[in-house]
Scaffold this active site. Structure first.
Site, short mmCIF file in Angstrom:
data_model
loop_
_atom_site.label_atom_id
_atom_site.label_comp_id
_atom_site.label_asym_id
_atom_site.label_seq_id
_atom_site.Cartn_x
_atom_site.Cartn_y
_atom_site.Cartn_z
N LYS A 232 39.30 55.97 71.19
CA LYS A 232 38.96 54.87 72.10
C LYS A 232 40.23 54.23 72.67
CE LYS A 232 34.65 54.07 69.74
NZ LYS A 232 33.92 53.36 68.67
N ASP B 260 28.89 48.44 73.12
CA ASP B 260 28.09 49.50 72.51
C ASP B 260 26.61 49.42 72.92
OD1 ASP B 260 29.40 51.45 71.07
OD2 ASP B 260 29.69 50.17 69.32
N GLN C 247 33.08 48.63 65.09
CA GLN C 247 33.08 50.03 64.69
C GLN C 247 32.15 50.22 63.49
OE1 GLN C 247 34.80 52.55 66.33
NE2 GLN C 247 33.66 53.90 64.98
#
Ligand code: NAP
Length: 278
Positions: free
Chosen positions: A50, A117, A94
Site C-alpha cells: 500500500k 476500505d 489493517q
C-alpha cells in the site's frame, strides 16, 4: 488447454496510472493513515505494498504501529483524532487486529467519508441500497479484473460469504447484471455449483480447495484466497485448474495487487465524496 494468466500487476498499473492523473488534476495533498495493531507478517507485507503504491501516485501516508498493550479505547481515540483532522483524507485499519481488540467497534468509529476500505455499516448499507459510497477494495478489485476478461455468460459463483469479500462482491456483481450464487463452508456439494459457472471467485484461504473437476472448461477463475506456507503464498486454486480454466489469476501476482491499487484509488474517492458532502 492452458489457462491465460490474468496479470494483476498490469491491471494494478493501469489503476495507478489513472489515479496519478486524477490526483495531479486535484492539485491537493491526499493523505492515507494506516492503523496497524497486529504482528501478522502478511499484514506487514500488505502495508508495504500500500505504501509503495501511495508513493507511486503521490498520496502521502502515515503508518501507526501499535504494540500489543494497546487498548481498543486508545485506538478509538486516535481514529477520532484522524476523523477530525482535515489533513487526513482516508483511514485504513489493517485487518486482522489482535484478537482481544474490538474490531467491529474500531471499524465503525471511522468517519464513513474517510473509510478507504468501505467496511463501515454506513458504506456497506449504501452499497446494498445502490447509493454512492466507498466500495470495499477487494470486491471492486475483482470487478476490475472481470472487466479485463471476455465473459460469455454473466453467471458467477462466489465461494465466500464474509463481509470483507463475498457479501459486497455479490452486490457489485448483481449491479453488473450477473446472476450470482454464494457458497460457503456449509454448502453441500460445492462442486455442483462451481463446475456449472462461467465465473468462479474463490476466497476461502484453503490452499488447493478448488480442483480441476470442480471447474467448467474455459471458465474465468479469480483466486482471492491467500495462505502462507513458509515464505510462499498460495491461493485456493489447485495447479491442475490451469489445464481447464480459460482465464485465471495467479497467487501471488493477481487479486492482491489489484486490491491494493483499488484501495489507493479509494483515497481519491474519499476526497471527492467528502467535498461533495461538505
Ligand atoms: P473469512 O471471513 O474466514 O471467510 C472465508 C470464507 O470461506 C467463509 O465464507 C467460509 O465459509 C468459506 N470457506 C471456508 N472453507 C470453505 C470450504 N471448505 N468450502 C467452502 N467454503 C469455505 O475470510 P475473509 O476475510 O473473507 O478472507 C478470505 C480469504 O481471502 C483469505 O485467504 C484472505 O487472506 C483472502 N483475502 C485476500 C485479499 C486479496 O486482496 N487478495 C483480500 C481480502 C482477503 P463460512 O462462512 O461457512 O465459514
Amino acid at each position: 488447454m492452458k489457462a491465460q494468466i490474468i496479470d494483476g500487476k498490469l491491471i494494478a498499473r493501469k489503476i495507478l496510472d489513472r489515479a496519478k492523473i486524477k490526483i495531479n488534476a486535484l492539485k491537493t495533498k491526499l493523505t492515507l493513515v494506516i492503523i496497524n495493531a497486529s504482528s501478522d507478517s502478511a499484514s506487514h507485507a500488505y502495508i508495504k505494498t500500500k505504501i509503495k503504491f501511495c508513493d507511486q501516485v503521490g498520496v502521502a501516508h502515515q503508518v501507526i504501529n501499535y504494540d500489543k498493550k494497546v487498548s481498543t479505547e486508545h485506538i478509538l481515540d486516535q481514529i477520532e483524532k484522524y476523523n477530525k483532522d482535515d489533513k487526513t483524507t482516508g483511514i485504513v485499519v489493517q485487518l486482522p487486529l489482535w484478537d482481544y481488540l474490538g474490531t467491529t467497534k474500531i471499524i465503525e468509529a471511522i468517519n464513513p467519508n474517510k473509510d478507504v476500505d468501505g467496511l463501515t455499516s454506513d458504506n456497506l448499507g449504501k452499497l446494498f441500497k445502490g447509493v454512492e459510497c466507498i466500495e470495499p477494495a477487494t470486491a471492486r478489485g475483482v470487478i476490475r479484473i472481470l472487466e479485463e476478461c471476455p465473459t460469455i455468460n454473466k453467471s458467477a459463483v462466489i465461494v465466500n460469504r464474509s463481509m470483507l469479500v463475498g457479501k459486497p462482491l455479490m452486490h457489485l456483481l448483481l449491479n453488473k447484471d450477473y446472476t450470482v450464487t454464494v457458497c460457503h463452508s456449509k454448502t453441500t456439494d460445492l462442486s455442483l455449483f462451481t463446475k456449472s459457472t462461467d465465473v468462479l471467485i474463490t476466497a476461502t484461504g484453503k490452499p488447493g480447495l478448488i480442483t480441476k473437476n470442480m471447474v467448467k472448461s474455459g471458465a474465468v477463475v479469480i483466486d482471492v484466497g491467500i495462505s502462507r506456507k513458509g515464505k510462499n503464498l498460495r491461493g485456493d486454486v489447485h495447479d491442475e485448474v490451469y489445464d481447464v480454466a480459460g482465464y485465471i489469476t495467479p497467487v501471488p501476482g493477481g487479486v492482491g495487487l489489484v486490491t491494493a491499487a483499488t484501495l489507493v484509488e479509494n483515497v481519491i474517492n474519499c476526497y471527492l465524496l467528502s467535498k461533495k458532502e461538505a
